[in-house]
Design a protein around this motif. Structure first.
Motif, PDB file in Angstrom:
ATOM      1  N   PRO A  95       0.840  -1.202   0.000  1.00 42.99           N
ATOM      2  CA  PRO A  95       0.000   0.000   0.000  1.00 42.99           C
ATOM      3  C   PRO A  95       0.872   1.247   0.000  1.00 42.99           C
ATOM      4  O   PRO A  95       1.960   1.266   0.572  1.00 42.99           O
ATOM      5  CB  PRO A  95      -0.791  -0.123   1.316  1.00 42.99           C
ATOM      6  N   ALA A  96       0.406   2.263  -0.659  1.00 41.11           N
ATOM      7  CA  ALA A  96       1.102   3.541  -0.677  1.00 41.11           C
ATOM      8  C   ALA A  96       0.091   4.638  -0.961  1.00 41.11           C
ATOM      9  O   ALA A  96      -0.947   4.385  -1.599  1.00 41.11           O
ATOM     10  CB  ALA A  96       2.215   3.561  -1.727  1.00 41.11           C
ATOM     11  N   SER A  97       0.373   5.822  -0.469  1.00 46.14           N
ATOM     12  CA  SER A  97      -0.559   6.935  -0.647  1.00 46.14           C
ATOM     13  C   SER A  97       0.195   8.202  -1.008  1.00 46.14           C
ATOM     14  O   SER A  97       1.377   8.356  -0.694  1.00 46.14           O
ATOM     15  CB  SER A  97      -1.378   7.173   0.630  1.00 46.14           C
ATOM     16  N   ILE A  98      -0.533   9.081  -1.678  1.00 48.51           N
ATOM     17  CA  ILE A  98      -0.024  10.392  -2.063  1.00 48.51           C
ATOM     18  C   ILE A  98      -0.836  11.466  -1.347  1.00 48.51           C
ATOM     19  O   ILE A  98      -2.065  11.395  -1.291  1.00 48.51           O
ATOM     20  CB  ILE A  98      -0.124  10.607  -3.589  1.00 48.51           C
ATOM     21  N   VAL A  99      -0.145  12.460  -0.796  1.00 47.97           N
ATOM     22  CA  VAL A  99      -0.799  13.627  -0.207  1.00 47.97           C
ATOM     23  C   VAL A  99      -0.252  14.860  -0.919  1.00 47.97           C
ATOM     24  O   VAL A  99       0.964  15.076  -0.959  1.00 47.97           O
ATOM     25  CB  VAL A  99      -0.518  13.738   1.304  1.00 47.97           C
ATOM     26  N   THR A 100      -1.140  15.644  -1.501  1.00 48.74           N
ATOM     27  CA  THR A 100      -0.736  16.924  -2.077  1.00 48.74           C
ATOM     28  C   THR A 100      -1.216  18.041  -1.154  1.00 48.74           C
ATOM     29  O   THR A 100      -2.249  17.926  -0.491  1.00 48.74           O
ATOM     30  CB  THR A 100      -1.317  17.124  -3.485  1.00 48.74           C
ATOM     31  N   CYS A 101      -0.462  19.115  -1.113  1.00 44.89           N
ATOM     32  CA  CYS A 101      -0.742  20.211  -0.178  1.00 44.89           C
ATOM     33  C   CYS A 101      -0.520  21.538  -0.892  1.00 44.89           C
ATOM     34  O   CYS A 101       0.430  21.683  -1.667  1.00 44.89           O
ATOM     35  CB  CYS A 101       0.181  20.087   1.043  1.00 44.89           C
ATOM     36  N   ASP A 102      -1.388  22.486  -0.613  1.00 47.12           N
ATOM     37  CA  ASP A 102      -1.272  23.816  -1.212  1.00 47.12           C
ATOM     38  C   ASP A 102      -1.639  24.855  -0.160  1.00 47.12           C
ATOM     39  O   ASP A 102      -2.667  24.731   0.519  1.00 47.12           O
ATOM     40  CB  ASP A 102      -2.206  23.932  -2.422  1.00 47.12           C
ATOM     41  N   ILE A 103      -0.779  25.868  -0.002  1.00 46.66           N
ATOM     42  CA  ILE A 103      -1.039  26.922   0.980  1.00 46.66           C
ATOM     43  C   ILE A 103      -2.214  27.773   0.505  1.00 46.66           C
ATOM     44  O   ILE A 103      -2.243  28.220  -0.656  1.00 46.66           O
ATOM     45  CB  ILE A 103       0.201  27.807   1.173  1.00 46.66           C
ATOM     46  N   ASP A 104      -3.171  27.991   1.369  1.00 50.32           N
ATOM     47  CA  ASP A 104      -4.366  28.758   1.009  1.00 50.32           C
ATOM     48  C   ASP A 104      -4.039  30.243   0.889  1.00 50.32           C
ATOM     49  O   ASP A 104      -3.343  30.815   1.743  1.00 50.32           O
ATOM     50  CB  ASP A 104      -5.455  28.564   2.080  1.00 50.32           C
ATOM     51  N   ARG A 105      -4.542  30.819  -0.199  1.00 54.19           N
ATOM     52  CA  ARG A 105      -4.429  32.269  -0.441  1.00 54.19           C
ATOM     53  C   ARG A 105      -2.980  32.756  -0.280  1.00 54.19           C
ATOM     54  O   ARG A 105      -2.714  33.790   0.346  1.00 54.19           O
ATOM     55  CB  ARG A 105      -5.355  33.044   0.500  1.00 54.19           C
ATOM     56  N   PHE A 106      -2.071  32.026  -0.871  1.00 56.15           N
ATOM     57  CA  PHE A 106      -0.657  32.372  -0.722  1.00 56.15           C
ATOM     58  C   PHE A 106      -0.331  33.689  -1.439  1.00 56.15           C
ATOM     59  O   PHE A 106       0.514  34.459  -0.973  1.00 56.15           O
ATOM     60  CB  PHE A 106       0.211  31.246  -1.276  1.00 56.15           C
ATOM     61  N   LYS A 107      -0.988  33.959  -2.536  1.00 54.34           N
ATOM     62  CA  LYS A 107      -0.748  35.222  -3.250  1.00 54.34           C
ATOM     63  C   LYS A 107      -1.109  36.415  -2.360  1.00 54.34           C
ATOM     64  O   LYS A 107      -0.410  37.440  -2.372  1.00 54.34           O
ATOM     65  CB  LYS A 107      -1.561  35.266  -4.542  1.00 54.34           C
ATOM     66  N   THR A 108      -2.160  36.263  -1.581  1.00 52.47           N
ATOM     67  CA  THR A 108      -2.551  37.340  -0.660  1.00 52.47           C
ATOM     68  C   THR A 108      -1.476  37.573   0.395  1.00 52.47           C
ATOM     69  O   THR A 108      -1.189  38.717   0.778  1.00 52.47           O
ATOM     70  CB  THR A 108      -3.881  36.992   0.018  1.00 52.47           C
ATOM     71  N   VAL A 109      -0.867  36.484   0.870  1.00 52.96           N
ATOM     72  CA  VAL A 109       0.224  36.607   1.846  1.00 52.96           C
ATOM     73  C   VAL A 109       1.372  37.413   1.241  1.00 52.96           C
ATOM     74  O   VAL A 109       1.908  38.333   1.868  1.00 52.96           O
ATOM     75  CB  VAL A 109       0.715  35.211   2.285  1.00 52.96           C
ATOM     76  N   ASN A 110       1.759  37.068   0.008  1.00 53.74           N
ATOM     77  CA  ASN A 110       2.848  37.791  -0.657  1.00 53.74           C
ATOM     78  C   ASN A 110       2.499  39.256  -0.884  1.00 53.74           C
ATOM     79  O   ASN A 110       3.326  40.156  -0.667  1.00 53.74           O
ATOM     80  CB  ASN A 110       3.191  37.122  -1.983  1.00 53.74           C
ATOM     81  N   ASP A 111       1.256  39.503  -1.336  1.00 55.61           N
ATOM     82  CA  ASP A 111       0.855  40.878  -1.640  1.00 55.61           C
ATOM     83  C   ASP A 111       0.752  41.726  -0.381  1.00 55.61           C
ATOM     84  O   ASP A 111       1.106  42.915  -0.390  1.00 55.61           O
ATOM     85  CB  ASP A 111      -0.499  40.872  -2.362  1.00 55.61           C
ATOM     86  N   ARG A 112       0.283  41.129   0.713  1.00 51.85           N
ATOM     87  CA  ARG A 112       0.050  41.909   1.928  1.00 51.85           C
ATOM     88  C   ARG A 112       1.310  42.051   2.777  1.00 51.85           C
ATOM     89  O   ARG A 112       1.577  43.133   3.314  1.00 51.85           O
ATOM     90  CB  ARG A 112      -1.052  41.238   2.751  1.00 51.85           C
ATOM     91  N   PHE A 113       2.083  40.987   2.885  1.00 55.04           N
ATOM     92  CA  PHE A 113       3.221  40.992   3.805  1.00 55.04           C
ATOM     93  C   PHE A 113       4.579  41.019   3.105  1.00 55.04           C
ATOM     94  O   PHE A 113       5.605  41.203   3.759  1.00 55.04           O
ATOM     95  CB  PHE A 113       3.161  39.771   4.727  1.00 55.04           C
ATOM     96  N   GLY A 114       4.597  40.787   1.797  1.00 51.17           N
ATOM     97  CA  GLY A 114       5.852  40.795   1.062  1.00 51.17           C
ATOM     98  C   GLY A 114       6.385  39.388   0.818  1.00 51.17           C
ATOM     99  O   GLY A 114       6.006  38.424   1.492  1.00 51.17           O
ATOM    100  N   HIS A 115       7.270  39.291  -0.164  1.00 49.48           N
ATOM    101  CA  HIS A 115       7.772  37.979  -0.567  1.00 49.48           C
ATOM    102  C   HIS A 115       8.690  37.363   0.490  1.00 49.48           C
ATOM    103  O   HIS A 115       8.797  36.139   0.575  1.00 49.48           O
ATOM    104  CB  HIS A 115       8.502  38.095  -1.905  1.00 49.48           C
ATOM    105  N   ALA A 116       9.343  38.183   1.286  1.00 49.47           N
ATOM    106  CA  ALA A 116      10.190  37.629   2.344  1.00 49.47           C
ATOM    107  C   ALA A 116       9.344  36.853   3.341  1.00 49.47           C
ATOM    108  O   ALA A 116       9.722  35.759   3.795  1.00 49.47           O
ATOM    109  CB  ALA A 116      10.952  38.742   3.048  1.00 49.47           C
ATOM    110  N   THR A 117       8.164  37.401   3.684  1.00 43.93           N
ATOM    111  CA  THR A 117       7.260  36.686   4.584  1.00 43.93           C
ATOM    112  C   THR A 117       6.707  35.447   3.905  1.00 43.93           C
ATOM    113  O   THR A 117       6.547  34.390   4.536  1.00 43.93           O
ATOM    114  CB  THR A 117       6.115  37.610   5.028  1.00 43.93           C
ATOM    115  N   GLY A 118       6.433  35.561   2.605  1.00 43.54           N
ATOM    116  CA  GLY A 118       5.974  34.387   1.867  1.00 43.54           C
ATOM    117  C   GLY A 118       6.998  33.268   1.895  1.00 43.54           C
ATOM    118  O   GLY A 118       6.655  32.091   2.077  1.00 43.54           O
ATOM    119  N   ASP A 119       8.266  33.633   1.735  1.00 39.54           N
ATOM    120  CA  ASP A 119       9.322  32.628   1.828  1.00 39.54           C
ATOM    121  C   ASP A 119       9.365  32.008   3.222  1.00 39.54           C
ATOM    122  O   ASP A 119       9.575  30.796   3.377  1.00 39.54           O
ATOM    123  CB  ASP A 119      10.675  33.254   1.501  1.00 39.54           C
TER     124      ASP A 119
END
Length: 405
Positions: A244-268
């Motif tokens: 048996p094996a499984s895959i989990v995919t993950c995506d940060i919610d509203r990541f573009k908003t984080v970059n736009d509001r707090f800057g790319h350094a915070t996004g990193d």
């Protein structure tokens, strides 16, 4: 001194020294130390035959200094290459200074060649030996073993040469060049010098290749594997097939908003924080990768989709509870997850990744900050029911909590 050795040995060590200095341009600090050490060795072996008009006593103590400095840098090269702790650095510096002082005193103050050679050889043994004892041989890579053994051979040779100096060395500096000690020093310096240099060059070159390979396989921001690294990790782990094996995919919610509001350094910083949570929650045999942007993937061999959902739910709650505080944001950070099992009918693991991505898309459109599952229609109904029941129940509970919040 033997005419052949007298001129070939310095040239040999000069060649090695220059080669290591060139290799240091690849970013390997150990190669710089090796280069300095071999050039000092070359000067030490070459000084007695150079027509500089220096007295034998002057040549003797200057040569002792060169050999002491040489072995200090050999020790530095070993410490740097093997990643040994540097706690003995000051002890080695003190050893170098004491050895030089004793050599000069034996030559200038006592005119005692045996005392000088003993102080010089003992200093060389300690300068390299103290560095070698700090190296943990259990963690050595396969291509480092030759260098490790060669360094110990050089250390042991210095011990043997020093203890035999009372029988092979003359009583005066003036007769040193024609002594058995000088002959053995040059002969062993030629053989072990070649072995040590070739071992060092091989280790440095392979270390550079290993570093560049790692750079090609790892994502520099998150420290996780990138797509290429993920593919290679799967190729080197064929043992997961048939289980048996499984895959989990993950995506940060509203990541573009984080970059736009707090800057790319915070996004990193958010990406780094999420990667750290993934590493702490990842099973020992699991594989974590950043597939680009704010997208991550977990491969979980030996885990059913039910196991994967529990792991994903743990990661999701940890991100929601810890990530914002870790990066110093005043707003929440959440992530959505998609899960699929790897089944025998899959042509490759990318089929399961595609289903997990579809589940992730459903999680996004279902309200974000949740875990969704996608199963194959071709799975036997009773098997699907047994596998899916706890997953669907947990997903419903998760979704209900999101709606009530």
């Amino acid at each position: 001194m033997n005419g052949t050795f007298a001129f070939e040995l310095p040239l040999m060590h000069i060649t090695f020294g220059i080669t290591f200095l060139v290799a240091a341009r690849w970013g390997e600090r150990s190669a710089l130390y090796f280069g300095i050490a071999f050039l000092c060795n070359a000067a030490g072996f070459g000084l007695p035959v150079m027509p500089m008009g220096l007295s034998d006593l002057t040549v003797a103590w200057v040569t002792d200094i060169l050999f002491a400095v040489s072995f200090f840098f050999f020790g530095q090269a070993a410490t740097q290459h093997f990643g040994a702790p540097r706690r003995l650095l000051w002890a080695r510096l003190a050893t170098c200074a004491i050895s030089i002082a004793l050599c000069i005193y034996a030559v200038v103050g006592l005119d005692d060649l045996h005392m000088e050679l003993l102080a010089s050889d003992a200093g060389c043994v300690l300068l390299l030996g103290l560095a070698m004892v700090g190296i943990r041989w259990q963690g050595l890579r396969s291509f480092d073993w030759v260098l490790f053994v060669a360094a110990w051979f050089v250390t042991i040779e210095s011990v043997i040469r020093g203890t035999s100096s009372f029988f092979t060395a003359p009583s005066s500096v003036e007769d040193f060049g024609t002594s058995q000690y000088a002959y053995f020093m040059q002969a062993l310096g030629s053989v072990l010098g070649v072995v040590f240099a070739m071992a060092g060059l091989s280790a440095v070159a392979l270390s550079v290749l290993d570093r560049y390979h790692k750079m090609a396989m790892d994502d520099p921001l998150s420290g996780l594997l990138n797509r290429r690294g993920f593919e290679e990790a799967l190729a080197t782990r064929p043992d997961w097939r048939g289980r048996p094996a499984s895959i989990v995919t993950c995506d940060i919610d509203r990541f573009k908003t984080v970059n736009d509001r707090f800057g790319h350094a915070t996004g990193d910083a958010v990406i780094e924080a999420l990667a750290a949570i993934l590493r702490t929650r990842l099973p020992e045999d699991g594989i974590a990768a950043r597939f680009g942007g704010e997208e991550f993937l977990l491969f979980l061999p030996g885990r059913t989709p039910a196991d994967a959902l529990r792991i994903a739910e743990g990661v999701r709650t940890a991100i929601e509870a810890e990530a914002a505080e870790t990066v110093g944001m005043d707003g929440p950070i959440t992530a959505s997850f998609g899960i699929s099992g790897v089944v025998a009918s899959d042509f490759s693991v990318h089929d399961a990744i595609g289903r997990a991505d579809a589940a992730l898309y459903e999680a996004k459109h279902g309200g974000r900050n949740r875990v969704a599952l996608r199963l194959l229609d071709t799975v036997e109904p009773e098997t699907a029911a047994r596998s899916a029941a706890p997953l669907v129940a947990l997903e419903r509970r998760t979704g209900s909590r999101r709606r009530s919040a």
